[in-house]
Write a protein that holds these residues in place. Structure first.
Motif, PDB file in Angstrom:
ATOM      1  N   MET A   1       0.838  -1.210   0.000  1.00  0.00           N
ATOM      2  CA  MET A   1       0.000   0.000   0.000  1.00  0.00           C
ATOM      3  C   MET A   1       0.868   1.254   0.000  1.00  0.00           C
ATOM      4  N   ALA A   2       2.002   1.197   0.700  1.00  0.00           N
ATOM      5  CA  ALA A   2       2.873   2.379   0.779  1.00  0.00           C
ATOM      6  C   ALA A   2       3.407   2.753  -0.600  1.00  0.00           C
ATOM      7  N   LYS A   3       3.553   1.742  -1.475  1.00  0.00           N
ATOM      8  CA  LYS A   3       4.044   2.024  -2.829  1.00  0.00           C
ATOM      9  C   LYS A   3       2.890   2.270  -3.808  1.00  0.00           C
ATOM     10  N   ARG A   4       1.695   2.282  -3.282  1.00  0.00           N
ATOM     11  CA  ARG A   4       0.496   2.555  -4.086  1.00  0.00           C
ATOM     12  C   ARG A   4       0.322   1.542  -5.205  1.00  0.00           C
ATOM     13  N   SER A   5       0.621   0.323  -4.901  1.00  0.00           N
ATOM     14  CA  SER A   5       0.485  -0.752  -5.885  1.00  0.00           C
ATOM     15  C   SER A   5       0.138  -2.020  -5.125  1.00  0.00           C
ATOM     16  N   PHE A   6      -1.146  -2.349  -5.116  1.00  0.00           N
ATOM     17  CA  PHE A   6      -1.572  -3.525  -4.338  1.00  0.00           C
ATOM     18  C   PHE A   6      -2.924  -4.025  -4.843  1.00  0.00           C
ATOM     19  N   ALA A   7      -3.249  -5.237  -4.414  1.00  0.00           N
ATOM     20  CA  ALA A   7      -4.585  -5.781  -4.684  1.00  0.00           C
ATOM     21  C   ALA A   7      -5.137  -6.314  -3.376  1.00  0.00           C
ATOM     22  N   ALA A   8      -6.405  -5.994  -3.095  1.00  0.00           N
ATOM     23  CA  ALA A   8      -7.072  -6.526  -1.901  1.00  0.00           C
ATOM     24  C   ALA A   8      -8.086  -7.566  -2.377  1.00  0.00           C
ATOM     25  N   PHE A   9      -7.854  -8.801  -1.981  1.00  0.00           N
ATOM     26  CA  PHE A   9      -8.762  -9.889  -2.375  1.00  0.00           C
ATOM     27  C   PHE A   9      -9.755 -10.134  -1.238  1.00  0.00           C
ATOM     28  N   TYR A  10     -11.023 -10.262  -1.601  1.00  0.00           N
ATOM     29  CA  TYR A  10     -12.076 -10.493  -0.599  1.00  0.00           C
ATOM     30  C   TYR A  10     -12.568 -11.929  -0.749  1.00  0.00           C
ATOM     31  N   LEU A  11     -12.530 -12.684   0.351  1.00  0.00           N
ATOM     32  CA  LEU A  11     -12.948 -14.091   0.297  1.00  0.00           C
ATOM     33  C   LEU A  11     -14.051 -14.361   1.316  1.00  0.00           C
ATOM     34  N   LYS A  12     -14.836 -15.375   1.020  1.00  0.00           N
ATOM     35  CA  LYS A  12     -15.801 -15.883   2.006  1.00  0.00           C
ATOM     36  C   LYS A  12     -15.706 -17.397   1.999  1.00  0.00           C
ATOM     37  N   ASP A  13     -15.472 -17.958   3.166  1.00  0.00           N
ATOM     38  CA  ASP A  13     -15.260 -19.409   3.273  1.00  0.00           C
ATOM     39  C   ASP A  13     -14.225 -19.879   2.246  1.00  0.00           C
ATOM     40  N   GLY A  14     -13.208 -19.094   2.025  1.00  0.00           N
ATOM     41  CA  GLY A  14     -12.139 -19.470   1.100  1.00  0.00           C
ATOM     42  C   GLY A  14     -12.452 -19.196  -0.352  1.00  0.00           C
ATOM     43  N   ARG A  15     -13.687 -18.776  -0.658  1.00  0.00           N
ATOM     44  CA  ARG A  15     -14.056 -18.508  -2.064  1.00  0.00           C
ATOM     45  C   ARG A  15     -13.824 -17.034  -2.374  1.00  0.00           C
TER      46      ARG A  15
ATOM     47  N   LEU B   1     -14.544 -13.581  -3.704  1.00  0.00           N
ATOM     48  CA  LEU B   1     -15.748 -12.821  -4.064  1.00  0.00           C
ATOM     49  C   LEU B   1     -15.426 -11.618  -4.939  1.00  0.00           C
ATOM     50  N   ALA B   2     -14.293 -10.962  -4.602  1.00  0.00           N
ATOM     51  CA  ALA B   2     -14.031  -9.670  -5.267  1.00  0.00           C
ATOM     52  C   ALA B   2     -12.574  -9.273  -5.100  1.00  0.00           C
ATOM     53  N   VAL B   3     -12.164  -8.305  -5.904  1.00  0.00           N
ATOM     54  CA  VAL B   3     -10.831  -7.717  -5.754  1.00  0.00           C
ATOM     55  C   VAL B   3     -10.920  -6.205  -5.934  1.00  0.00           C
ATOM     56  N   ASP B   4     -10.147  -5.481  -5.144  1.00  0.00           N
ATOM     57  CA  ASP B   4      -9.888  -4.062  -5.394  1.00  0.00           C
ATOM     58  C   ASP B   4      -8.422  -3.981  -5.768  1.00  0.00           C
ATOM     59  N   ALA B   5      -8.120  -3.616  -7.000  1.00  0.00           N
ATOM     60  CA  ALA B   5      -6.732  -3.577  -7.449  1.00  0.00           C
ATOM     61  C   ALA B   5      -6.338  -2.126  -7.702  1.00  0.00           C
ATOM     62  N   VAL B   6      -5.284  -1.670  -7.044  1.00  0.00           N
ATOM     63  CA  VAL B   6      -4.806  -0.297  -7.227  1.00  0.00           C
ATOM     64  C   VAL B   6      -3.499  -0.365  -8.005  1.00  0.00           C
ATOM     65  N   ASN B   7      -3.515   0.179  -9.208  1.00  0.00           N
ATOM     66  CA  ASN B   7      -2.349   0.142 -10.107  1.00  0.00           C
ATOM     67  C   ASN B   7      -1.839  -1.291 -10.291  1.00  0.00           C
TER      68      ASN B   7
ATOM     69  N   GLY C   1      -2.852  -6.483 -13.796  1.00  0.00           N
ATOM     70  CA  GLY C   1      -2.690  -7.929 -13.977  1.00  0.00           C
ATOM     71  C   GLY C   1      -3.547  -8.706 -12.988  1.00  0.00           C
ATOM     72  N   GLU C   2      -3.465  -8.339 -11.730  1.00  0.00           N
ATOM     73  CA  GLU C   2      -4.247  -9.019 -10.706  1.00  0.00           C
ATOM     74  C   GLU C   2      -5.747  -8.838 -10.944  1.00  0.00           C
ATOM     75  N   PHE C   3      -6.122  -7.631 -11.406  1.00  0.00           N
ATOM     76  CA  PHE C   3      -7.539  -7.364 -11.688  1.00  0.00           C
ATOM     77  C   PHE C   3      -8.058  -8.331 -12.760  1.00  0.00           C
TER      78      PHE C   3
END
Ligand SMILES: Cc1cc2nc3c(=O)[nH]c(=O)nc-3n(C[C@H](O)[C@H](O)[C@H](O)COP(=O)(O)OP(=O)(O)OC[C@H]3O[C@@H](n4cnc5c(N)ncnc54)[C@H](O)[C@@H]3O)c2cc1C
Length: 405
Positions: free
Chosen positions: A348-362, A364-370, A373-375
């Motif tokens: 996050m400090a380098k302004r380049s990250f992806a936040a993956f959201y899971l439920k029961d290991g599945r 659900l979603a991603v928020d990708a900042v810069n 590829g991950e998106f």
């Protein structure tokens, strides 16, 4: 005799429906009725490059006027469809005209939710949905001006970023305890809060507007925190009301949008609803959704057009969305509601990250900042219901494309 289609709307969904009908081989009459004075145009730049003055108006058009002429489309600008008789398949127009249809596509979108506090009708209060809205606020959107932005959703934060760039003094008031409260995790929200505060935005969370008073033409914004802010401009970005009234008055089923099936068909024969105004069943999330995104508007328009052309294909898409703030490109795929785990990949400090959201290991979603590829990968993983393990997702030393689902 060949059939005809009437489309009500002038946004992404309407523009795409016209193109997809012709691409799908529909050679009957097509009439496009829009309340706005412009051919269908893109809204996302309104809170980005168009507000910043970096994109001329003509470049907002989804397709040039020559396209509509070439495709033989009867375009009615500045005309509202005022009532619908779904039994007779006819539509009354604000100019006194009447249209009959074999197929009707409702692409009526939505309108900004108005502020409800006393003084909300002050002339300094503006909303952000149309070209006309931006043009109307522009004289007040000038360097040195104090702009109060009500609501820290995507649109509010984008306006704050442009305001900083143009030398305005933005104050953002958000009722919820964090920004992007409806859509993001506290980690991602905290990241955006730091970015905006670092850029000079006066961002106040947990604060609602209680009233707006006038002082010599300026708006004095009173907040629940007890403050008084003298503003040259107030921009409200507090949500959208879907335009369902035309359908509702015609007896078409509505519930947070116009109810459609997987083919964008409403409860009335021959009538479709697409884009922000529609509420569709999602196989992926096992519930009904009303989405506000370009991708949804475009893909639903394609779905309705394909059905009319006799090639029905159920709408089954992973929702996605983007937002530009400063030099950050946020790309979101899927819907994170109900997640029980967030995995952060990158820095996050380098302004380049992806936040993956899971439920029961599945996944659900991603928020990708810069992190395009991950998106892109996450969109596929969400669609396929298969994703790498949380450990792998969080390990930035593994190249994204080497992550095995
Ligand atoms: C400022 C802003 C920024 C955005 N940024 C992004 C982004 O970055 N990424 C993203 O994916 N999405 C973004 N969106 C959302 C996206 O623009 C919408 O989801 C999309 O425009 C929806 O298209 P639509 O055609 O369904 O509806 P709309 O674009 O709302 O179009 C509806 C049209 O129907 C017309 N209409 C309504 N009722 C009638 C009637 N009775 N008769 C005639 N005409 C009628 C309206 O005048 C309007 O022209 C943004 C939206 C805004 C406002």
């Amino acid at each position: 005799m060949s059939e005809n289609v009437v489309i009500v709307g002038g946004g992404h969904a309407a523009g795409q429906a016209v193109a997809s009908l012709r691409q799908g081989g529909f050679d009957g009459g097509i009439t496009l009725v829009t309340a706005e004075q412009s051919l269908p145009y893109q809204r996302p730049p309104l809170s980005k490059a168009y507000l910043a003055g970096e994109l001329p108006r003509e470049r907002l058009l989804i397709r040039p006027s020559a396209f509509y002429e070439g495709a033989g489309i009867d375009v009615r600008l500045g005309i509202e469809a005022t009532s619908l008789d779904a039994g007779r398949r006819s539509l009354m127009l604000s100019d006194g005209g009447q249209l009959t249809y074999d197929h009707l596509i409702l692409a009526t979108g939505g309108r900004p939710r108005p502020l409800s506090c006393p003084g909300a009708d002050h002339p300094a209060v503006h909303y952000l949905r149309t070209i006309a809205d931006i043009d109307a606020m522009r004289p007040r959107f000038v360097a040195g001006a104090c702009i109060v932005i009500v609501g820290a959703g995507y649109i509010g934060l984008e306006v704050a970023a442009v305001a900083i760039k143009h030398g305005l003094r933005p104050v953002v008031l958000e009722m919820a305890p964090m920004v992007l409260a409806r859509v993001a995790s506290p980690e991602v929200a905290g990241f955006f809060e730091n970015v905006h505060r670092g850029a000079g935005v006066d961002l106040r969370t947990g604060v609602a507007v209680s009233a707006i008073e006038d002082r010599d033409g300026k708006a004095v914004v009173l907040s629940t925190a007890g403050g008084r802010i003298e503003a040259d401009l107030v921009v409200a970005g507090v949500g959208l009301l879907p335009n369902v009234e035309l359908a509702q008055a015609a007896g078409i089923d509505c519930d947070n949008g116009i109810i459609v099936d997987a083919f964008c068909r409403t409860s009335a024969p021959g009538v479709y609803a697409v884009g922000d105004c529609s509420n569709h069943p999602s196989r992926l999330y096992g519930r009904r959704l009303r989405l506000e995104s370009v991708h949804n508007a475009v893909e639903q328009a394609k779905t309705a057009a394909a059905d009319i052309c006799g090639n029905p294909l159920a709408y089954d898409q992973v929702p996605w969305f983007w937002s530009d703030q400063y030099e950050l490109k946020l790309q979101t795929a899927g819907l994170s509601q109900g997640y029980d785990q967030v995995v952060i990949r990158g820095d996050m400090a380098k302004r380049s990250f992806a936040a993956f959201y899971l439920k029961d290991g599945r996944l659900l979603a991603v928020d990708a900042v810069n992190r395009p590829g991950e998106f892109t990968l996450a969109k596929r993983w969400i669609r396929d219901g298969k994703a790498p393990s949380p450990q792998q997702l969080g390990d930035d030393s593994i190249e994204a494309k080497a992550l095995a689902a």
